[in-house]
Scaffold this motif. Structure first.
Motif, mmCIF file in Angstrom:
data_model
loop_
_atom_site.group_PDB
_atom_site.id
_atom_site.type_symbol
_atom_site.label_atom_id
_atom_site.label_comp_id
_atom_site.label_asym_id
_atom_site.label_seq_id
_atom_site.Cartn_x
_atom_site.Cartn_y
_atom_site.Cartn_z
ATOM 1 N N GLY A 120 0.980 -1.298 0.113
ATOM 2 C CA GLY A 120 0.029 -0.054 -0.094
ATOM 3 C C GLY A 120 1.137 1.003 -0.019
ATOM 4 O O GLY A 120 0.225 2.133 0.777
ATOM 5 N N LEU A 121 1.754 1.075 -0.517
ATOM 6 C CA LEU A 121 3.167 2.279 -0.828
ATOM 7 C C LEU A 121 2.660 2.615 -2.245
ATOM 8 O O LEU A 121 2.849 2.232 -3.084
ATOM 9 N N SER A 122 3.140 4.358 -1.590
ATOM 10 C CA SER A 122 3.190 5.492 -3.872
ATOM 11 C C SER A 122 5.013 4.721 -3.688
ATOM 12 O O SER A 122 5.730 4.412 -2.737
ATOM 13 N N LEU A 123 5.393 5.475 -4.626
ATOM 14 C CA LEU A 123 6.136 5.136 -5.290
ATOM 15 C C LEU A 123 6.742 6.330 -4.121
ATOM 16 O O LEU A 123 8.133 6.056 -4.453
ATOM 17 N N ALA A 124 6.360 7.465 -4.136
ATOM 18 C CA ALA A 124 7.537 9.349 -3.229
ATOM 19 C C ALA A 124 7.664 8.138 -2.317
ATOM 20 O O ALA A 124 8.532 8.155 -2.345
ATOM 21 N N GLN A 125 6.405 7.115 -1.552
ATOM 22 C CA GLN A 125 6.925 6.818 -0.207
ATOM 23 C C GLN A 125 7.587 5.721 -0.453
ATOM 24 O O GLN A 125 8.547 6.308 0.912
ATOM 25 N N VAL A 126 7.867 4.992 -1.536
ATOM 26 C CA VAL A 126 9.065 4.240 -1.708
ATOM 27 C C VAL A 126 10.441 4.740 -1.851
ATOM 28 O O VAL A 126 11.944 4.717 -1.017
ATOM 29 N N ALA A 127 10.816 5.826 -2.733
ATOM 30 C CA ALA A 127 11.621 6.622 -2.581
ATOM 31 C C ALA A 127 12.080 7.486 -1.488
ATOM 32 O O ALA A 127 13.238 7.423 -1.531
ATOM 33 N N LEU A 151 11.766 6.763 1.612
ATOM 34 C CA LEU A 151 11.796 5.329 2.686
ATOM 35 C C LEU A 151 13.355 4.634 2.224
ATOM 36 O O LEU A 151 13.875 4.760 3.170
ATOM 37 N N SER A 152 13.604 4.906 0.916
ATOM 38 C CA SER A 152 15.013 4.360 0.605
ATOM 39 C C SER A 152 15.932 4.870 0.191
ATOM 40 O O SER A 152 16.977 4.694 0.044
ATOM 41 N N ASN A 153 15.579 6.668 0.441
ATOM 42 C CA ASN A 153 16.504 7.439 -0.049
ATOM 43 C C ASN A 153 16.940 7.685 -2.085
ATOM 44 O O ASN A 153 17.973 7.042 -2.003
ATOM 45 N N ILE A 154 15.986 6.951 -2.548
ATOM 46 C CA ILE A 154 16.267 6.916 -3.673
ATOM 47 C C ILE A 154 15.489 8.005 -4.525
ATOM 48 O O ILE A 154 14.167 7.963 -4.518
ATOM 49 N N ASP A 155 16.161 8.560 -5.626
ATOM 50 C CA ASP A 155 15.696 9.222 -6.406
ATOM 51 C C ASP A 155 14.258 8.420 -7.368
ATOM 52 O O ASP A 155 14.141 7.618 -7.562
ATOM 53 N N LYS A 189 18.080 -1.056 -0.035
ATOM 54 C CA LYS A 189 17.668 -0.218 0.094
ATOM 55 C C LYS A 189 16.731 -0.207 -0.041
ATOM 56 O O LYS A 189 15.063 0.033 0.483
ATOM 57 N N ILE A 190 15.311 -0.508 -1.391
ATOM 58 C CA ILE A 190 14.159 -0.356 -1.604
ATOM 59 C C ILE A 190 13.515 -1.707 -0.841
ATOM 60 O O ILE A 190 12.586 -1.534 0.006
ATOM 61 N N CYS A 191 14.021 -2.618 -0.666
ATOM 62 C CA CYS A 191 14.197 -3.567 0.446
ATOM 63 C C CYS A 191 13.275 -3.240 2.376
ATOM 64 O O CYS A 191 11.989 -3.885 2.516
ATOM 65 N N ILE A 192 14.267 -2.760 2.280
ATOM 66 C CA ILE A 192 15.024 -2.410 3.427
ATOM 67 C C ILE A 192 13.071 -1.204 3.579
ATOM 68 O O ILE A 192 11.952 -1.105 4.592
ATOM 69 N N ALA A 193 13.148 -0.436 2.352
ATOM 70 C CA ALA A 193 11.604 1.015 2.761
ATOM 71 C C ALA A 193 10.650 -0.329 2.476
ATOM 72 O O ALA A 193 9.528 0.789 2.793
ATOM 73 N N ILE A 194 10.453 -1.290 2.156
ATOM 74 C CA ILE A 194 9.260 -1.703 1.296
ATOM 75 C C ILE A 194 8.987 -2.822 2.973
ATOM 76 O O ILE A 194 7.635 -3.585 2.802
ATOM 77 N N GLU A 195 10.139 -3.267 3.622
ATOM 78 C CA GLU A 195 10.033 -4.341 4.610
ATOM 79 C C GLU A 195 9.745 -5.810 3.840
ATOM 80 O O GLU A 195 8.938 -6.443 4.864
ATOM 81 N N VAL A 196 10.709 -5.693 3.152
ATOM 82 C CA VAL A 196 9.931 -7.673 2.118
ATOM 83 C C VAL A 196 12.127 -7.429 2.246
ATOM 84 O O VAL A 196 12.480 -6.984 1.585
ATOM 85 N N PRO A 197 12.023 -8.484 2.828
ATOM 86 C CA PRO A 197 13.806 -9.351 2.081
ATOM 87 C C PRO A 197 13.807 -9.721 0.989
ATOM 88 O O PRO A 197 13.047 -9.519 -0.406
#
Length: 91
Positions: free
Chosen positions: A16-23, A25-29, A50-58
């Motif tokens: 349930g995360l937006s692209l902006a939220q994951v960006a 949280l992951s500190n990725i553009d 970084k993406i996996c940490i942001a979406i909390e998925v190993p």
């Protein structure tokens, strides 16, 4: 294998995360993340972590979700694990 970007997008949406939220949280553009999701860029391992940490998925689950092998001795197990992972991620 499914393109990794498509799998990242699926997992992001399951969370349930937006692209902006994951960006954020992951500190990725955001535009770079969009390109990854649309399979226009191949992410580095660091970006994947970084993406996996942001979406909390190993990372291991992300890789499992990319596997599209429909034959062989592990195909049924892989499909079952994917469904279980989707259920857990939705919670």
């Amino acid at each position: 294998m499914l393109p990794i970007g498509q799998t990242i997008k699926e997992l992001r949406l399951l969370k349930g995360l937006s692209l902006a939220q994951v960006a954020q949280l992951s500190n990725i553009d955001k535009s770079y993340l969009s390109k990854i999701e649309n399979n226009k860029r191949d992410p580095s391992i660091t970006s994947l972590e970084k993406i996996c940490i942001a979406i909390e998925v190993p990372l291991s689950i992300l890789i499992l979700m990319c596997d599209e092998n429909k034959s062989g001795p592990f195909s049924t197990l892989t499909d079952e694990l994917k469904e279980l992972a989707r259920e857990i991620i939705r919670v």
